[in-house]
Design an enzyme around this catalytic site. Structure first.
Site, short mmCIF file in Angstrom:
data_model
loop_
_atom_site.label_atom_id
_atom_site.label_comp_id
_atom_site.label_asym_id
_atom_site.label_seq_id
_atom_site.Cartn_x
_atom_site.Cartn_y
_atom_site.Cartn_z
N TYR A 95 79.61 46.31 55.26
CA TYR A 95 79.31 47.21 54.30
C TYR A 95 80.26 46.83 52.76
O TYR A 95 79.63 46.59 51.75
CB TYR A 95 79.62 48.77 54.26
N GLY A 131 69.35 53.20 61.55
CA GLY A 131 70.62 54.28 61.12
C GLY A 131 71.02 53.79 59.77
O GLY A 131 70.25 53.03 59.10
N GLU A 132 72.23 54.22 59.64
CA GLU A 132 72.91 53.72 58.39
C GLU A 132 72.41 54.23 57.00
O GLU A 132 72.77 54.21 56.00
CB GLU A 132 72.89 52.33 57.93
N GLY A 133 71.36 55.14 57.17
CA GLY A 133 70.51 55.69 56.21
C GLY A 133 69.48 54.87 55.61
O GLY A 133 69.05 55.17 54.59
#
Length: 351
Positions: free
Chosen positions: A86, A311-313
């Site tokens: 990230y 996931g992760e948004g």
């Protein structure tokens, strides 16, 4: 527990918002879900001209003791490795956030790793991962309540930066297991209906995961109070997200809800204060099989169904342009009167 003062949405402007939507140069209802989104954001902001300011996605990360038992296709170490990814801008959530101009933040809620303070990671670490809930509670009640507070604090800071639109992401190997247990207990659904493939387990892996979680569930003799459930089976990231959601609703922020894990945090938050749901838009239906059961329990209608389960948004951020389009049309599209176009006498309400 910290008190969250969430107001129910006013109906004061409902007719005027609806009239503005219906008065645009289009057949009534012809923009479909976009009209519902515009109406909802107008209600949240109590405004005929809603706006999205400094949209932000914040990823909360935490490790899970249950991951040591092989409930995931990946080892626990992937959690901290992904946070480095990230920070280097290489993950899917980075790509989509950049594409759509969304601010991106990462919170260490409880990763089993020490990060260099020079990295742009918000340090809210409660502990180096949860305990293995096959043998003991994932966390203490004090840690659970502290998680709510720290999640709320993160959102308060983001709100102070001018943000009024928030999405949540998560990282934590094993957190679909927590989400399955939370769903089973808080929505009263049998565990076998809640356990899915997670990061990509085959049928044998899903069966093994179910057996491990069923063992953990059979030893639980606590209540179905959301704090008790989160203390026993939650992750630090899930607890912080639940607190963040309650604070976001208190601050009248619009929330765009992602998939299975994020919705499990919302499910817990809604059992604490159901008004939190009034501030939510649901981005998509995850390909994790039990997500639709969560959505149904919350009477939620997802905007997209495109097979995502990363996931992760990511589902929320991919959905964001649709939400943005809803805000743009209600503000910028001409009305029949402005355009000098004859208006239909048809009348319709948004259900």
């Amino acid at each position: 527990m910290q008190k969250f003062d969430i107001e129910s949405l006013s109906t004061e402007l409902d007719d005027r918002i609806l009239n503005k939507i219906n008065g645009k140069t289009k057949p009534i209802g012809s923009l479909g879900v976009l009209e519902k989104i515009a109406f909802q954001i107008g209600k949240i902001q109590n405004s005929l001209s809603p706006e999205i300011v400094n949209p932000t996605v914040v990823v909360f990360a935490g490790d899970h003791g249950i991951a040591d038992d092989g409930v995931s296709f990946y080892p626990k170490s992937v959690s901290y490795q992904m946070l480095y990814n990230y920070m280097q801008g290489g993950a899917a959530i980075n790509v989509f956030s950049r594409q759509h101009g969304i601010d991106f933040k990462v919170v260490d809620a409880g990763i089993d790793h020490d990060f260099d303070p020079s990295l742009n990671i918000i340090n809210k670490k409660i502990a180096y991962g949860t305990k293995n809930y096959r043998f003991e509670p994932a966390m203490s009640k004090d840690q659970c309540l502290e998680g709510f507070k720290r999640g709320a604090d993160v959102i308060e800071e983001i709100h102070k930066e001018g943000c009024n639109f928030i999405a949540f992401g998560e990282k934590g190997i094993g957190n679909t297991s927590s989400a399955a247990l939370i769903l089973s207990l808080l929505a009263d659904i049998t565990l076998d209906e809640c356990v899915g493939r997670g990061t990509g387990l085959d049928s044998k892996g899903v069966k093994s995961k179910f057996n491990l979680l069923n063992e953990a569930l059979s030893k639980y003799d606590g209540s179905k109070d959301p704090i008790d459930v989160l203390t026993q089976f939650g992750g630090f990231e899930v607890v912080m997200i639940a607190g963040a959601m309650l604070k976001a609703a208190e601050l009248r922020m619009t929330m765009l809800i992602d998939g299975f894990i994020i919705t499990s945090a919302l499910l817990a938050a809604s059992k604490i204060n159901s008004k939190v749901l009034e501030y939510c838009l649901f981005a998509h239906k995850s390909n994790e099989k039990a997500h639709i059961k969560m959505l149904n329990h919350l009477n939620a209608e997802p905007i997209l169904d495109i097979g995502m389960r990363l996931g992760e948004g990511t589902g929320a951020v991919v959905c964001y342009p649709i939400v943005k389009s809803a805000v743009q049309f209600i503000n910028e599209m001409a009305s029949f009167k402005e355009a000098g176009v004859s208006e239909s006498e048809e009348v319709e309400t948004i259900s």
